[in-house]
Design a protein around this motif. Sequence first.
Motif, PDB file in Angstrom:
ATOM      1  N   VAL A 197      -4.902 -35.347  16.356  1.00  0.00           N
ATOM      2  CA  VAL A 197      -5.491 -36.585  15.833  1.00  0.00           C
ATOM      3  C   VAL A 197      -5.469 -36.578  14.309  1.00  0.00           C
ATOM      4  O   VAL A 197      -5.129 -37.578  13.667  1.00  0.00           O
ATOM      5  CB  VAL A 197      -6.934 -36.764  16.349  1.00  0.00           C
ATOM      6  N   ALA A 198      -5.822 -35.447  13.718  1.00  0.00           N
ATOM      7  CA  ALA A 198      -5.845 -35.349  12.257  1.00  0.00           C
ATOM      8  C   ALA A 198      -4.459 -35.565  11.665  1.00  0.00           C
ATOM      9  O   ALA A 198      -4.306 -36.270  10.651  1.00  0.00           O
ATOM     10  CB  ALA A 198      -6.389 -33.973  11.844  1.00  0.00           C
ATOM     11  N   MET A 199      -3.447 -34.973  12.269  1.00  0.00           N
ATOM     12  CA  MET A 199      -2.078 -35.145  11.771  1.00  0.00           C
ATOM     13  C   MET A 199      -1.619 -36.593  11.903  1.00  0.00           C
ATOM     14  O   MET A 199      -0.969 -37.140  11.006  1.00  0.00           O
ATOM     15  CB  MET A 199      -1.127 -34.214  12.531  1.00  0.00           C
ATOM     16  N   ILE A 200      -1.956 -37.240  13.033  1.00  0.00           N
ATOM     17  CA  ILE A 200      -1.574 -38.648  13.226  1.00  0.00           C
ATOM     18  C   ILE A 200      -2.219 -39.536  12.172  1.00  0.00           C
ATOM     19  O   ILE A 200      -1.565 -40.377  11.545  1.00  0.00           O
ATOM     20  CB  ILE A 200      -1.961 -39.119  14.642  1.00  0.00           C
ATOM     21  N   LYS A 201      -3.518 -39.349  11.966  1.00  0.00           N
ATOM     22  CA  LYS A 201      -4.249 -40.200  11.018  1.00  0.00           C
ATOM     23  C   LYS A 201      -3.748 -40.003   9.585  1.00  0.00           C
ATOM     24  O   LYS A 201      -3.865 -40.910   8.755  1.00  0.00           O
ATOM     25  CB  LYS A 201      -5.742 -39.914  11.099  1.00  0.00           C
ATOM     26  N   HIS A 202      -3.183 -38.856   9.314  1.00  0.00           N
ATOM     27  CA  HIS A 202      -2.679 -38.577   7.972  1.00  0.00           C
ATOM     28  C   HIS A 202      -1.434 -39.404   7.634  1.00  0.00           C
ATOM     29  O   HIS A 202      -1.133 -39.626   6.452  1.00  0.00           O
ATOM     30  CB  HIS A 202      -2.373 -37.083   7.844  1.00  0.00           C
ATOM     31  N   VAL A 203      -0.712 -39.878   8.675  1.00  0.00           N
ATOM     32  CA  VAL A 203       0.561 -40.577   8.409  1.00  0.00           C
ATOM     33  C   VAL A 203       0.637 -41.991   8.980  1.00  0.00           C
ATOM     34  O   VAL A 203       1.507 -42.772   8.570  1.00  0.00           O
ATOM     35  CB  VAL A 203       1.753 -39.766   8.969  1.00  0.00           C
ATOM     36  N   GLU A 204      -0.231 -42.377   9.899  1.00  0.00           N
ATOM     37  CA  GLU A 204       0.030 -43.606  10.644  1.00  0.00           C
ATOM     38  C   GLU A 204      -0.042 -44.880   9.813  1.00  0.00           C
ATOM     39  O   GLU A 204       0.512 -45.906  10.207  1.00  0.00           O
ATOM     40  CB  GLU A 204      -0.893 -43.727  11.866  1.00  0.00           C
ATOM     41  N   ASN A 205      -0.704 -44.882   8.686  1.00  0.00           N
ATOM     42  CA  ASN A 205      -0.764 -46.082   7.849  1.00  0.00           C
ATOM     43  C   ASN A 205      -0.032 -45.901   6.521  1.00  0.00           C
ATOM     44  O   ASN A 205      -0.229 -46.667   5.591  1.00  0.00           O
ATOM     45  CB  ASN A 205      -2.227 -46.464   7.588  1.00  0.00           C
ATOM     46  N   GLN A 206       0.837 -44.909   6.454  1.00  0.00           N
ATOM     47  CA  GLN A 206       1.558 -44.622   5.220  1.00  0.00           C
ATOM     48  C   GLN A 206       2.869 -45.405   5.159  1.00  0.00           C
ATOM     49  O   GLN A 206       3.507 -45.660   6.179  1.00  0.00           O
ATOM     50  CB  GLN A 206       1.872 -43.128   5.131  1.00  0.00           C
ATOM     51  N   ILE A 213       5.012 -35.936   2.194  1.00  0.00           N
ATOM     52  CA  ILE A 213       4.428 -35.370   3.408  1.00  0.00           C
ATOM     53  C   ILE A 213       5.500 -34.716   4.266  1.00  0.00           C
ATOM     54  O   ILE A 213       5.345 -33.587   4.746  1.00  0.00           O
ATOM     55  CB  ILE A 213       3.673 -36.454   4.210  1.00  0.00           C
ATOM     56  N   MET A 214       6.595 -35.435   4.454  1.00  0.00           N
ATOM     57  CA  MET A 214       7.669 -34.910   5.287  1.00  0.00           C
ATOM     58  C   MET A 214       8.424 -33.773   4.607  1.00  0.00           C
ATOM     59  O   MET A 214       8.948 -32.883   5.269  1.00  0.00           O
ATOM     60  CB  MET A 214       8.637 -36.036   5.678  1.00  0.00           C
ATOM     61  N   ALA A 215       8.457 -33.806   3.283  1.00  0.00           N
ATOM     62  CA  ALA A 215       9.119 -32.724   2.556  1.00  0.00           C
ATOM     63  C   ALA A 215       8.392 -31.401   2.804  1.00  0.00           C
ATOM     64  O   ALA A 215       9.008 -30.334   2.895  1.00  0.00           O
ATOM     65  CB  ALA A 215       9.166 -33.040   1.069  1.00  0.00           C
ATOM     66  N   MET A 260       9.347 -42.140  10.173  1.00  0.00           N
ATOM     67  CA  MET A 260       9.767 -40.835   9.658  1.00  0.00           C
ATOM     68  C   MET A 260      11.275 -40.802   9.383  1.00  0.00           C
ATOM     69  O   MET A 260      11.737 -40.210   8.395  1.00  0.00           O
ATOM     70  CB  MET A 260       9.408 -39.746  10.666  1.00  0.00           C
ATOM     71  N   LEU A 261      12.043 -41.455  10.245  1.00  0.00           N
ATOM     72  CA  LEU A 261      13.505 -41.410  10.142  1.00  0.00           C
ATOM     73  C   LEU A 261      14.091 -42.561   9.321  1.00  0.00           C
ATOM     74  O   LEU A 261      15.269 -42.507   8.958  1.00  0.00           O
ATOM     75  CB  LEU A 261      14.125 -41.430  11.542  1.00  0.00           C
ATOM     76  N   ASP A 262      13.300 -43.590   9.062  1.00  0.00           N
ATOM     77  CA  ASP A 262      13.807 -44.776   8.375  1.00  0.00           C
ATOM     78  C   ASP A 262      14.357 -44.407   6.992  1.00  0.00           C
ATOM     79  O   ASP A 262      13.629 -43.895   6.131  1.00  0.00           O
ATOM     80  CB  ASP A 262      12.683 -45.808   8.231  1.00  0.00           C
ATOM     81  N   ASP A 263      15.639 -44.668   6.777  1.00  0.00           N
ATOM     82  CA  ASP A 263      16.349 -44.313   5.540  1.00  0.00           C
ATOM     83  C   ASP A 263      16.419 -42.801   5.313  1.00  0.00           C
ATOM     84  O   ASP A 263      16.784 -42.355   4.224  1.00  0.00           O
ATOM     85  CB  ASP A 263      15.705 -44.979   4.312  1.00  0.00           C
ATOM     86  N   HIS A 264      16.050 -42.025   6.332  1.00  0.00           N
ATOM     87  CA  HIS A 264      16.110 -40.559   6.212  1.00  0.00           C
ATOM     88  C   HIS A 264      16.602 -39.967   7.534  1.00  0.00           C
ATOM     89  O   HIS A 264      15.928 -39.135   8.147  1.00  0.00           O
ATOM     90  CB  HIS A 264      14.741 -39.994   5.842  1.00  0.00           C
ATOM     91  N   GLU A 265      17.812 -40.393   7.943  1.00  0.00           N
ATOM     92  CA  GLU A 265      18.343 -39.897   9.203  1.00  0.00           C
ATOM     93  C   GLU A 265      18.548 -38.391   9.201  1.00  0.00           C
ATOM     94  O   GLU A 265      18.591 -37.765  10.259  1.00  0.00           O
ATOM     95  CB  GLU A 265      19.673 -40.596   9.536  1.00  0.00           C
ATOM     96  N   GLU A 266      18.635 -37.809   7.994  1.00  0.00           N
ATOM     97  CA  GLU A 266      18.819 -36.360   7.925  1.00  0.00           C
ATOM     98  C   GLU A 266      17.629 -35.611   8.515  1.00  0.00           C
ATOM     99  O   GLU A 266      17.751 -34.454   8.929  1.00  0.00           O
ATOM    100  CB  GLU A 266      19.060 -35.921   6.474  1.00  0.00           C
ATOM    101  N   HIS A 316       5.778 -30.981   5.361  1.00  0.00           N
ATOM    102  CA  HIS A 316       5.309 -30.750   6.731  1.00  0.00           C
ATOM    103  C   HIS A 316       6.211 -31.389   7.795  1.00  0.00           C
ATOM    104  O   HIS A 316       5.795 -31.525   8.944  1.00  0.00           O
ATOM    105  CB  HIS A 316       3.891 -31.312   6.902  1.00  0.00           C
ATOM    106  N   GLY A 317       7.423 -31.771   7.428  1.00  0.00           N
ATOM    107  CA  GLY A 317       8.295 -32.502   8.340  1.00  0.00           C
ATOM    108  C   GLY A 317       8.542 -31.795   9.667  1.00  0.00           C
ATOM    109  O   GLY A 317       8.529 -32.411  10.726  1.00  0.00           O
ATOM    110  N   LEU A 318       8.739 -30.472   9.615  1.00  0.00           N
ATOM    111  CA  LEU A 318       9.010 -29.721  10.838  1.00  0.00           C
ATOM    112  C   LEU A 318       7.812 -29.772  11.783  1.00  0.00           C
ATOM    113  O   LEU A 318       7.977 -29.895  13.001  1.00  0.00           O
ATOM    114  CB  LEU A 318       9.357 -28.277  10.496  1.00  0.00           C
ATOM    115  N   TYR A 319       6.610 -29.709  11.220  1.00  0.00           N
ATOM    116  CA  TYR A 319       5.413 -29.764  12.055  1.00  0.00           C
ATOM    117  C   TYR A 319       5.251 -31.140  12.700  1.00  0.00           C
ATOM    118  O   TYR A 319       4.801 -31.243  13.852  1.00  0.00           O
ATOM    119  CB  TYR A 319       4.178 -29.424  11.215  1.00  0.00           C
ATOM    120  N   TYR A 320       5.624 -32.197  11.952  1.00  0.00           N
ATOM    121  CA  TYR A 320       5.518 -33.534  12.527  1.00  0.00           C
ATOM    122  C   TYR A 320       6.575 -33.762  13.605  1.00  0.00           C
ATOM    123  O   TYR A 320       6.319 -34.420  14.620  1.00  0.00           O
ATOM    124  CB  TYR A 320       5.611 -34.595  11.423  1.00  0.00           C
TER     125      TYR A 320
END
Length: 459
Positions: free
Chosen positions: A65-74, A82-84, A117-123, A86-90
Amino acid sequence: MLSNNTLKVEGESDAVLFARNELVQDVKITIISHPYLDKMLDKIRTQHIPWEEYRMAGLITEDEVAMIKHVENQSVEDLVPIMAEHGLYYAALYLELMQKLARVDALQKVLVLIHDMLDDHEERIALFHEAGKKDSDFPFGPFHKALRIGDEFIGIQSSKVLTLLICSTNERDIDINEFFRWMTFQLQSPQQHVIDLNIQILDALFHIPAYRRTFWNTPHAIDSLVNILKKSSAPQKVYELTFAIWLLSFDDEVAKHLDRKCHVITTLVDFAKSAVKEKVIRVIIATFRNFIEKAPAENMSAMLVAKLLPLCEHLSTRKWADSEIADDIAFTQNELQQNFASLSTFEVYVSELETGRLQWSPSHLSENFWKQNANRLNEDDQRLLRQLARLLSASINPVVLAVACHDVGQYVKYNAKDGKKYLETMGAKQRVMELMTHEDSDVRYHALSATQKYFAMTS
């Protein structure tokens, strides 16, 4: 997104490069798009999901829940740092949530988070492959599971991510057969946006040679695809469908049997005649080139019957922005010209039958042709005669019906005994007699003439 680089079509010789800047597209999630899907993403992104209630019910953990709330409105920009870090964890989180959740609203929201997460960052798709190494069912399994949920958005968005996963690894998705069966069902959807998105997905998947044959072997798959093509008129849709056919035609088995199964050559010639956009003509002519290079014996006569040669002669006089179109036109024209003289009259006649495009070509009106070849309609368990009978029953074109009636008369004239029996068994005799009252005068005339020949022949 179109590539500006020289790309090799996988499965071809290493020495063969195809500089098709507009024809071959990079496999990116951005090419799988539709305004309807954009609206759904925006709508679901703003919906509130009671994550705390799901935590209390034991569906997800407090850390999740904490991880979801950290990104869901970003925003996409806010997600970069964030992805740079913690991307692997997400990626691992999203795979786990896709695997264990069953609620439609929660799965929809997770798929939106994956999209962002993937939008404009397919890598970043590589993170899902990395995160999935610890579980043999990951990263593909959770998205296959989601296809069976029955929700339209979940199906479309899961298939997008699944496609990107498949196309970004040398590992082969062991459930591709199930995926193609699911997509074949989607191609028969009454919703146009569902069909459009699945065509784009196929355009991406067909870059992988092994999957072309798999799709070909999927029951009803190629028929569904070609049926959509035959009903299409919008240039972009015709382009995307023909692009799929072009990629499929790199497979020898497909190139050998596609036209006999689906009569696609006639359809493509008709589209090329009316096409305005250069890229549509380009992909059609490139498809014809594949047919000729990979299966000339199976396709050459059908191309001649469909009058591809005069079309190529006309196209060769036009100026093209891309020199490769001119090269493909010249190649196709030259091959057709060389084979025209050597092609037997009977081979041309067979192609007319198999494509359903009977016309008043010289063979129909030649007594010598029927004396020499009438019995050949009985070969292979009367395969050609059965095709003639099918045209009599199925066609609504008065020229086809008139020619078919004429051919039945000529056939029975030189196959008096067995011919009458075969025609009656197939229902062709009854159909010809029905056509004596057809609204078209030529159909009535040739139906009457054939009926007279039928009864004039002694048993």
